[in-house]
Design a protein around this motif. Structure first.
Motif, PDB file in Angstrom:
ATOM      1  N   GLY A   1      36.555   3.887  55.329  1.00 40.71           N
ATOM      2  CA  GLY A   1      38.130   3.477  55.265  1.00 40.71           C
ATOM      3  C   GLY A   1      37.834   1.929  55.050  1.00 40.71           C
ATOM      4  N   ILE A   2      39.067   1.181  54.816  1.00 40.89           N
ATOM      5  CA  ILE A   2      39.046  -0.292  54.832  1.00 40.89           C
ATOM      6  C   ILE A   2      40.379  -0.819  54.856  1.00 40.89           C
ATOM      7  CG2 ILE A   2      39.374  -0.391  52.001  1.00 40.89           C
ATOM      8  CD1 ILE A   2      37.446  -2.959  52.036  1.00 40.89           C
ATOM      9  N   GLY A   3      40.634  -1.781  55.523  1.00 43.08           N
ATOM     10  CA  GLY A   3      42.005  -2.476  55.710  1.00 43.08           C
ATOM     11  C   GLY A   3      41.717  -3.904  56.207  1.00 43.08           C
ATOM     12  N   VAL A   4      42.148  -4.104  57.562  1.00 42.86           N
ATOM     13  CA  VAL A   4      41.785  -5.566  58.137  1.00 42.86           C
ATOM     14  C   VAL A   4      40.487  -5.638  58.658  1.00 42.86           C
ATOM     15  CG1 VAL A   4      44.435  -5.688  58.768  1.00 42.86           C
ATOM     16  CG2 VAL A   4      42.953  -4.629  60.357  1.00 42.86           C
ATOM     17  N   THR A   5      39.723  -4.602  58.497  1.00 37.26           N
ATOM     18  CA  THR A   5      38.238  -4.746  58.550  1.00 37.26           C
ATOM     19  C   THR A   5      37.576  -3.933  57.266  1.00 37.26           C
ATOM     20  OG1 THR A   5      38.317  -2.776  59.660  1.00 37.26           O
ATOM     21  CG2 THR A   5      38.352  -4.851  61.095  1.00 37.26           C
ATOM     22  N   THR A   6      36.474  -4.315  56.988  1.00 34.46           N
ATOM     23  CA  THR A   6      35.783  -3.686  56.049  1.00 34.46           C
ATOM     24  C   THR A   6      35.087  -2.489  56.160  1.00 34.46           C
ATOM     25  OG1 THR A   6      33.845  -5.216  56.410  1.00 34.46           O
ATOM     26  CG2 THR A   6      35.424  -5.941  54.675  1.00 34.46           C
ATOM     27  N   HIS A   7      35.169  -1.838  57.218  1.00 34.25           N
ATOM     28  CA  HIS A   7      34.692  -0.819  57.492  1.00 34.25           C
ATOM     29  C   HIS A   7      35.569  -0.122  58.831  1.00 34.25           C
ATOM     30  CE1 HIS A   7      31.170  -1.749  55.321  1.00 34.25           C
ATOM     31  NE2 HIS A   7      30.706  -0.617  55.574  1.00 34.25           N
ATOM     32  N   GLU A   8      36.254   1.077  58.470  1.00 37.92           N
ATOM     33  CA  GLU A   8      37.115   1.618  59.533  1.00 37.92           C
ATOM     34  C   GLU A   8      37.326   3.239  59.215  1.00 37.92           C
ATOM     35  OE1 GLU A   8      40.156  -1.174  59.213  1.00 37.92           O
ATOM     36  OE2 GLU A   8      41.627   0.240  57.952  1.00 37.92           O
ATOM     37  N   PRO A   9      37.799   3.908  59.913  1.00 38.06           N
ATOM     38  CA  PRO A   9      38.051   5.423  59.428  1.00 38.06           C
ATOM     39  C   PRO A   9      39.251   5.137  58.422  1.00 38.06           C
ATOM     40  CG  PRO A   9      38.115   5.003  61.920  1.00 38.06           C
ATOM     41  CD  PRO A   9      38.108   3.713  61.329  1.00 38.06           C
ATOM     42  N   PRO A  10      39.328   6.428  57.552  1.00 39.74           N
ATOM     43  CA  PRO A  10      38.589   7.490  57.712  1.00 39.74           C
ATOM     44  C   PRO A  10      37.175   7.255  56.937  1.00 39.74           C
ATOM     45  CG  PRO A  10      40.108   7.672  55.856  1.00 39.74           C
ATOM     46  CD  PRO A  10      40.404   6.217  56.562  1.00 39.74           C
TER      47      PRO A  10
ATOM     48  N   ASP B   1      35.940  16.460  51.017  1.00 37.13           N
ATOM     49  CA  ASP B   1      36.095  16.923  49.355  1.00 37.13           C
ATOM     50  C   ASP B   1      35.414  15.884  48.599  1.00 37.13           C
ATOM     51  OD1 ASP B   1      37.011  19.500  50.152  1.00 37.13           O
ATOM     52  OD2 ASP B   1      39.220  19.065  49.811  1.00 37.13           O
ATOM     53  N   VAL B   2      35.883  14.582  49.124  1.00 37.93           N
ATOM     54  CA  VAL B   2      35.250  13.430  48.156  1.00 37.93           C
ATOM     55  C   VAL B   2      33.765  13.215  48.260  1.00 37.93           C
ATOM     56  CG1 VAL B   2      35.479  10.886  48.004  1.00 37.93           C
ATOM     57  CG2 VAL B   2      37.588  12.280  48.640  1.00 37.93           C
ATOM     58  N   ASP B   3      33.265  13.427  49.368  1.00 37.37           N
ATOM     59  CA  ASP B   3      31.666  13.493  49.437  1.00 37.37           C
ATOM     60  C   ASP B   3      31.314  14.643  48.604  1.00 37.37           C
ATOM     61  OD1 ASP B   3      29.365  12.212  51.252  1.00 37.37           O
ATOM     62  OD2 ASP B   3      29.311  14.575  51.444  1.00 37.37           O
ATOM     63  N   ARG B   4      31.876  15.767  49.047  1.00 33.16           N
ATOM     64  CA  ARG B   4      31.220  17.005  48.309  1.00 33.16           C
ATOM     65  C   ARG B   4      31.029  16.789  46.795  1.00 33.16           C
ATOM     66  NH1 ARG B   4      34.186  21.994  51.750  1.00 33.16           N
ATOM     67  NH2 ARG B   4      32.655  21.897  53.635  1.00 33.16           N
TER      68      ARG B   4
ATOM     69  N   GLY C   1      32.176  17.327  56.893  1.00 34.64           N
ATOM     70  CA  GLY C   1      32.638  17.811  58.311  1.00 34.64           C
ATOM     71  C   GLY C   1      33.996  16.866  58.735  1.00 34.64           C
ATOM     72  N   GLU C   2      34.201  15.985  57.744  1.00 28.87           N
ATOM     73  CA  GLU C   2      35.339  15.203  58.036  1.00 28.87           C
ATOM     74  C   GLU C   2      36.861  15.961  57.375  1.00 28.87           C
ATOM     75  OE1 GLU C   2      38.209  14.245  59.603  1.00 28.87           O
ATOM     76  OE2 GLU C   2      36.786  12.466  60.162  1.00 28.87           O
ATOM     77  N   GLU C   3      37.334  16.836  58.188  1.00 30.08           N
ATOM     78  CA  GLU C   3      38.322  17.781  57.470  1.00 30.08           C
ATOM     79  C   GLU C   3      39.845  17.169  57.443  1.00 30.08           C
ATOM     80  OE1 GLU C   3      38.167  21.535  59.423  1.00 30.08           O
ATOM     81  OE2 GLU C   3      36.174  21.884  58.655  1.00 30.08           O
ATOM     82  N   ARG C   4      39.846  15.834  57.868  1.00 26.14           N
ATOM     83  CA  ARG C   4      41.238  15.043  57.933  1.00 26.14           C
ATOM     84  C   ARG C   4      41.672  15.107  56.500  1.00 26.14           C
ATOM     85  NH1 ARG C   4      42.473  12.519  62.219  1.00 26.14           N
ATOM     86  NH2 ARG C   4      40.235  12.163  62.660  1.00 26.14           N
TER      87      ARG C   4
END
Length: 375
Positions: A309-318, A284-287, A323-326
Motif C-alpha cells: 500500500g501507499i498513501g501518506v507513506t510510501t509503504h503501508e498496508p495492504p 489474488d494480485v500476487d497470485r 496469505g493476505e485474504e483481505r
C-alpha cells in the motif's frame, strides 16, 4: 503533509477521520488509540510538530469522548494552527510537570489501546508505569486499514504524485547512462522528482548490471556500462502523498534473453493489474503476477511480494502477498511490481501504483512498460 495539502482538508475532514478511527478502534475491542508524531498524526489532525523530541506529544482518541491532543506548552501555538485543531481539544503541559499523569487521566485505567508503531519506548513505558492495568498493541496490527481507503481528494493527490514521478522518468530516460556511476544517475532522479513537485524523496534506486539482481540495491560507485540492464525504482512524497514507480531500461541493444525476461515481467505486471477489482483478495494480485513468472520457469527468481500500500507513506498496508485474504475496496492504492532477479547477471522490475475503482483498477503511472533503450 505540506501546507498546501493541509489547506485542501477542512476541520470537518479531520473530525470525520478521528471519529472513524475511534469508532473502528471500539469495534476492534480497543479502549482507544494513542497517536504519536508521524504519518498517522498528520493524517488525523493535519499537525506536524516543529520537531520530534523527547517531550510527549500524543493524540488520544476514544469512542464517545472528544479527541484530545496532549502537547508541550511551548509547541501549543503551533498545534493550534493545525487544520484539524478546531476538531479537538488541546491539553498542554509545561516542563517540570508529569505529562504521563495528565495523559493517564484521559484513559481507561485497565484499557487496551492501539498505539503508533513509531511511538518512543520512553513514552510507552512511562504510560505503562502510570497505568499498570493497561495494555497496548501496535496501530498497524490493531487497525491496519486505517488509512488504506482514500477519498476523492486524496486520490487527486495520489494521481498528481504519480504523474510527477512519470514526468521524472520521461526526463531521466534521456540523460546519459553509459560511463556514469549509478550514484550520479540517482542524483539526477532526485533532482527531477523535486523539480516536478516532490518535497521529499524517499528512494532513488539505480541498479545496473548484476546489481539489478538485488531488489533494494542502493545506488553506488559502479560505472554503468553499455550492455547493462538498469533497474530504476524511485519515489517520495508530493504534497504529502506518495509516489513509487519502477522501470527497467537497457543501455544499448539488449540480448534476446534480456528482452524475453523483460517481456515476462511486463506480462506478469499486466496480469497483476488485471486481477485488481473490488472484492478480490489482496493475494489474488500476487497470485496472478506470480503465475506468469512461474509458468515461464523463473518462479524462484521472483523473491518479494507483488505489492504494498501507499498513501501518506510510501509503504503501508495492504500488502499484495500470498496469505493476505483481505478484500480490495474502491479507493485502496498499492503497487503492482513483479520482478525477476538473476544473481550475478541482471534484474528486471516493472511497477505501477494502482487504485481500486468501482469496477476494476486504474493505474496512476502511465509511462511505457516496454523495454526502454538508453545511451
Amino acid at each position: 503533509m505540506t501546507a498546501s495539502t493541509a489547506a485542501s482538508f477542512t476541520a470537518d475532514d479531520y473530525r470525520a477521520r478521528m471519529e472513524r478511527a475511534a469508532r473502528t478502534a471500539a469495534e476492534a475491542g480497543l479502549a482507544g488509540l494513542l497517536v504519536a508524531p508521524g504519518p498517522d498524526l498528520v493524517w488525523l489532525t493535519g499537525y506536524t510538530p516543529p520537531a520530534v523530541t523527547e517531550r510527549l506529544t500524543l493524540l488520544v482518541l476514544a469512542a464517545g469522548q472528544d479527541p484530545v491532543l496532549v502537547v508541550p506548552a511551548l509547541e501549543a501555538p503551533d498545534a493550534q494552527k493545525a487544520a484539524g485543531a478546531p476538531a479537538l481539544a488541546l491539553r498542554d503541559w509545561t516542563d517540570g510537570k508529569d505529562p504521563y499523569a495528565a495523559t493517564a487521566a484521559l484513559l481507561d485505567t485497565s484499557g487496551r489501546f492501539g498505539i503508533s508503531d513509531n511511538a518512543w519506548a520512553l513514552h510507552l513505558l512511562a504510560l505503562q508505569q502510570a497505568l499498570p492495568g493497561s495494555s497496548y498493541m501496535s496501530l498497524t496490527e490493531a487497525l491496519p486499514m486505517l488509512r488504506a481507503v482514500k477519498d476523492a481528494a486524496e486520490l487527486e493527490f495520489m494521481t498528481a504524485a504519480g504523474a510527477a514521478a512519470d514526468a521524472a522518468f520521461e526526463e531521466i530516460r534521456n540523460v546519459p547512462f553509459a560511463g556514469r556511476r549509478e550514484a550520479e544517475v540517482a542524483v539526477d532522479l532526485d533532482r527531477l522528482l523535486r523539480r516536478h513537485g516532490h518535497e521529499q524523496v524517499d528512494f532513488t534506486i539505480v541498479a545496473s548490471g548484476p546489481n539489478g539482481a538485488n531488489p533494494h540495491h542502493e545506488a553506488g560507485d559502479r560505472v554503468i556500462e553499455r550492455g547493462d540492464m538498469v533497474v530504476l525504482d524511485f519515489g517520495g512524497l508530493k504534497d504529502g502523498y506518495g509516489s513509487d514507480t519502477s522501470r527497467t531500461v537497457h543501455v544499448g541493444e539488449p540480448t534476446d534473453e534480456e528482452r524475453r525476461v523483460h517481456d515476462i515481467v511486463r506480462e506478469a505486471q499486466e496480469a497483476g493489474f488485471q486481477a485488481v477489482r473490488p472484492g478480490a483478495a489482496c493475494q489474488d494480485v500476487d497470485r496472478a503476477a506470480r503465475a506468469v513468472i512461474a509458468g515461464a520457469g523463473y518462479g524462484e527468481y521472483f523473491i518479494h511480494r507483488t505489492g504494498h500500500g501507499i498513501g501518506v507513506t510510501t509503504h503501508e498496508p495492504p500488502y499484495m502477498i500470498e496469505g493476505e485474504e483481505r478484500p480490495l475496496v474502491p479507493g485502496m492504492c498499492f503497487s503492482v511490481e513483479p520482478g525477476i532477479y538473476l544473481p550475478g547477471r541482471f534484474g528486471v522490475r516493472i511497477e505501477d501504483i494502482v487504485t481500486v475503482t468501482e469496477d476494476g483498477g486504474r493505474r496512476l503511472n502511465t509511462t511505457s512498460r516496454e523495454l526502454v533503450i538508453v545511451e
